[in-house]
Motif scaffolding. Structure first.
Motif, PDB file in Angstrom:
ATOM      1  N   SER A  50       0.795  -1.348   0.065  1.00  0.00           N
ATOM      2  CA  SER A  50      -0.026  -0.215  -0.002  1.00  0.00           C
ATOM      3  C   SER A  50       0.787   1.073   0.096  1.00  0.00           C
ATOM      4  N   SER A  51       0.562   2.322  -0.722  1.00  0.00           N
ATOM      5  CA  SER A  51       1.042   3.733  -0.459  1.00  0.00           C
ATOM      6  C   SER A  51       0.750   4.340   0.701  1.00  0.00           C
ATOM      7  N   ARG A  52      -0.168   3.804   1.327  1.00  0.00           N
ATOM      8  CA  ARG A  52      -0.288   4.240   2.794  1.00  0.00           C
ATOM      9  C   ARG A  52       0.482   3.945   3.767  1.00  0.00           C
ATOM     10  N   ARG A  53       0.740   4.757   4.732  1.00  0.00           N
ATOM     11  CA  ARG A  53       1.448   4.243   6.012  1.00  0.00           C
ATOM     12  C   ARG A  53       0.860   3.128   6.893  1.00  0.00           C
ATOM     13  N   ARG A  54      -0.533   3.265   6.860  1.00  0.00           N
ATOM     14  CA  ARG A  54      -1.373   2.356   7.777  1.00  0.00           C
ATOM     15  C   ARG A  54      -2.731   2.252   7.262  1.00  0.00           C
ATOM     16  N   GLY A  55      -3.470   1.249   7.743  1.00  0.00           N
ATOM     17  CA  GLY A  55      -4.900   1.014   7.293  1.00  0.00           C
ATOM     18  C   GLY A  55      -4.882  -0.317   6.654  1.00  0.00           C
ATOM     19  N   PRO A  56      -6.105  -0.924   6.681  1.00  0.00           N
ATOM     20  CA  PRO A  56      -6.381  -2.192   6.378  1.00  0.00           C
ATOM     21  C   PRO A  56      -6.404  -2.240   4.601  1.00  0.00           C
ATOM     22  N   GLY A  57      -6.242  -3.471   4.131  1.00  0.00           N
ATOM     23  CA  GLY A  57      -6.570  -3.488   2.600  1.00  0.00           C
ATOM     24  C   GLY A  57      -7.935  -4.096   2.745  1.00  0.00           C
ATOM     25  N   LEU A  58      -8.496  -4.525   1.234  1.00  0.00           N
ATOM     26  CA  LEU A  58      -9.706  -4.836   1.204  1.00  0.00           C
ATOM     27  C   LEU A  58      -9.851  -6.269   1.681  1.00  0.00           C
ATOM     28  N   GLU A  59      -8.784  -7.092   1.518  1.00  0.00           N
ATOM     29  CA  GLU A  59      -8.849  -8.300   1.927  1.00  0.00           C
ATOM     30  C   GLU A  59      -8.865  -8.485   3.456  1.00  0.00           C
ATOM     31  N   ASP A  60      -8.222  -7.280   4.136  1.00  0.00           N
ATOM     32  CA  ASP A  60      -8.434  -7.312   5.666  1.00  0.00           C
ATOM     33  C   ASP A  60      -9.700  -6.899   5.962  1.00  0.00           C
ATOM     34  N   MET A  61     -10.093  -6.034   5.469  1.00  0.00           N
ATOM     35  CA  MET A  61     -11.900  -5.785   5.707  1.00  0.00           C
ATOM     36  C   MET A  61     -12.938  -7.066   5.758  1.00  0.00           C
ATOM     37  N   GLU A  62     -12.538  -7.802   4.454  1.00  0.00           N
ATOM     38  CA  GLU A  62     -13.436  -8.748   4.381  1.00  0.00           C
ATOM     39  C   GLU A  62     -13.095 -10.010   5.551  1.00  0.00           C
ATOM     40  N   LEU A  63     -11.677  -9.908   5.754  1.00  0.00           N
ATOM     41  CA  LEU A  63     -11.722 -11.038   6.864  1.00  0.00           C
ATOM     42  C   LEU A  63     -12.139 -10.616   8.191  1.00  0.00           C
ATOM     43  N   SER A  64     -12.093  -9.246   8.288  1.00  0.00           N
ATOM     44  CA  SER A  64     -12.666  -8.798   9.641  1.00  0.00           C
ATOM     45  C   SER A  64     -14.174  -8.965   9.935  1.00  0.00           C
ATOM     46  N   ARG A  65     -14.916  -8.827   8.811  1.00  0.00           N
ATOM     47  CA  ARG A  65     -16.083  -8.740   8.816  1.00  0.00           C
ATOM     48  C   ARG A  65     -16.606 -10.315   9.087  1.00  0.00           C
ATOM     49  N   GLN A  66     -15.558 -11.352   8.927  1.00  0.00           N
ATOM     50  CA  GLN A  66     -15.851 -12.772   9.264  1.00  0.00           C
ATOM     51  C   GLN A  66     -15.141 -12.950  10.672  1.00  0.00           C
ATOM     52  N   GLY A  67     -14.641 -11.914  11.247  1.00  0.00           N
ATOM     53  CA  GLY A  67     -14.080 -12.273  12.630  1.00  0.00           C
ATOM     54  C   GLY A  67     -12.788 -12.752  12.504  1.00  0.00           C
ATOM     55  N   ARG A 127       3.617  -9.467   8.139  1.00  0.00           N
ATOM     56  CA  ARG A 127       4.914  -9.349   8.627  1.00  0.00           C
ATOM     57  C   ARG A 127       5.535  -8.182   7.851  1.00  0.00           C
ATOM     58  N   LEU A 128       5.146  -7.581   6.676  1.00  0.00           N
ATOM     59  CA  LEU A 128       5.850  -6.627   6.229  1.00  0.00           C
ATOM     60  C   LEU A 128       4.692  -5.812   5.324  1.00  0.00           C
ATOM     61  N   ARG A 129       5.017  -4.416   5.529  1.00  0.00           N
ATOM     62  CA  ARG A 129       4.016  -3.477   4.665  1.00  0.00           C
ATOM     63  C   ARG A 129       5.045  -2.835   3.755  1.00  0.00           C
ATOM     64  N   SER A 130       4.871  -2.864   2.433  1.00  0.00           N
ATOM     65  CA  SER A 130       5.652  -2.245   1.508  1.00  0.00           C
ATOM     66  C   SER A 130       4.747  -1.482   0.644  1.00  0.00           C
ATOM     67  N   GLN A 131       5.614  -0.700  -0.334  1.00  0.00           N
ATOM     68  CA  GLN A 131       4.954   0.357  -1.071  1.00  0.00           C
ATOM     69  C   GLN A 131       4.864  -0.289  -2.559  1.00  0.00           C
ATOM     70  N   HIS A 132       5.290  -1.238  -2.867  1.00  0.00           N
ATOM     71  CA  HIS A 132       5.284  -1.460  -4.467  1.00  0.00           C
ATOM     72  C   HIS A 132       5.127  -3.134  -4.443  1.00  0.00           C
ATOM     73  N   TYR A 133       4.396  -3.526  -5.337  1.00  0.00           N
ATOM     74  CA  TYR A 133       4.007  -4.873  -5.732  1.00  0.00           C
ATOM     75  C   TYR A 133       5.070  -5.799  -6.268  1.00  0.00           C
ATOM     76  N   TYR A 134       6.003  -4.975  -7.129  1.00  0.00           N
ATOM     77  CA  TYR A 134       7.428  -5.462  -7.764  1.00  0.00           C
ATOM     78  C   TYR A 134       8.306  -5.885  -6.715  1.00  0.00           C
ATOM     79  N   ALA A 135       8.437  -5.139  -5.614  1.00  0.00           N
ATOM     80  CA  ALA A 135       9.413  -5.290  -4.595  1.00  0.00           C
ATOM     81  C   ALA A 135       8.786  -6.385  -3.751  1.00  0.00           C
TER      82      ALA A 135
END
Length: 318
Positions: A201-218, A224-232
């Protein structure tokens, strides 16, 4: 005051100072001397009875009145520009038009190759500038004509902004070949949750769409790692047991270099729809309409997958 008594060039100066946050940079943009720009600003201040810009350090900060004016001023200037540039006609084969497209970096790899192939073949003298525009400022940029069109997810914009859906994208999970926890190319939910993950994510914090879906299901995964670019992130996947969740279209392109396992996301996620945006003031502009036609003709196939049909990655199966 009647418009016939006003020098309309003053508003071009106003727009330049607003955009450049300074008289020196505005003078360079307009190819005018600094005294000429300062004189124009003084005339505007007398006209509106407001300083319009106040100096803070090295920047000229717009006053509340200037902020309230800029949208309408830019829209009006854009209308004049279209008229002066002969908006009634557009010949792609001879045009030297400089197009500007708002595009997030995650979409560049899939959008730009087919779009530039089309522009090179049909408009050999035209140029394209791509920039990432903040979603908060997208409407004002489209109104001002600083970008001709934009491609992004569905956004809550006013009725002045036209939009058309280009297509959707699925979510996939990448792990390296030989991953000890992924057997026979299958990934169930329990295994997914037991893995350690990369969030891109380009954001410093906050969930992704997949995290929001997981959260909805508890449920929750371990980042382990938050990165800025998919290639890296793909490089990290190659050298670790971390998993990367990302859009399928870009995964297919990147994975031509990495040969990771591409697996379906183990929960049902709605497709991430991509839209083309433009302002109502260029609805009938032939050049803008031509650009939109190229984007829809080329990017639609790209978004739905045919642009990466030759990728050598393992197919995603449901």
């Amino acid at each position: 005051m009647h418009i016939s008594r006003i020098d309309l060039n003053l508003f071009a100066v106003f727009d330049a100072i607003y955009a450049e946050s300074g008289i020196t940079r505005a003078s360079r943009k307009l190819n005018l001397t600094q005294p000429a720009v300062s004189h124009a600003l003084n005339r505007l201040r007398q006209l509106f009875g407001d300083p319009l810009f106040e100096r803070q350090g090295h920047a000229m900060i717009p006053t509340p009145l200037a902020r309230s004016m800029i949208g309408q001023v830019r829209q009006s200037l854009r209308g004049f520009e279209l008229t002066l540039n002969g908006a009634a006609s557009f010949d792609a084969t001879t045009s030297e038009r400089h197009f500007s497209l708002g595009l997030r970096d995650v979409l560049e790899a899939s959008v730009l190759p087919p779009l530039m192939a089309a522009l090179t073949a049909q408009a050999p003298l035209a140029t394209l500038n791509v920039a990432q525009v903040s979603r908060r400022g997208l409407e004002s940029e489209l109104a001002a004509g600083t970008v001709d069109a934009a491609i992004d997810i569905l956004l809550p914009l006013s009725n002045d902004i036209r939009r058309v859906a280009l297509g959707g994208d699925r979510t996939v999970v990448l792990v390296r070949h030989g991953h000890p926890s992924v057997k026979k190319g299958r990934l169930d939910l329990d295994t997914y949750l037991a893995l350690e993950h990369i969030q891109t994510s380009s954001r410093r914090r906050g969930p992704g769409l997949e995290d929001m879906e997981l959260s909805r299901q508890g449920l929750q995964r371990r980042i382990r790692l938050r990165s800025q670019h998919y290639y890296a992130a793909c490089h990290v996947v190659a050298q670790t047991d971390l998993a990367l969740t990302m859009p399928e279209r870009l995964a297919l392109i990147l994975n031509q270099h990495f040969k990771h396992q591409l697996l379906p996301f183990p929960l049902q996620l709605p497709a991430l729809d991509i839209y083309l945006y433009w302002h109502a003031n260029v609805d009938t502009d032939p050049a803008n309409a031509w650009l939109r036609t190229q984007i829809r003709g080329q990017v639609f196939h790209c978004v739905t997958g045919s642009a990466v049909a030759t990728a050598t990655a393992e197919p995603v199966t449901q």
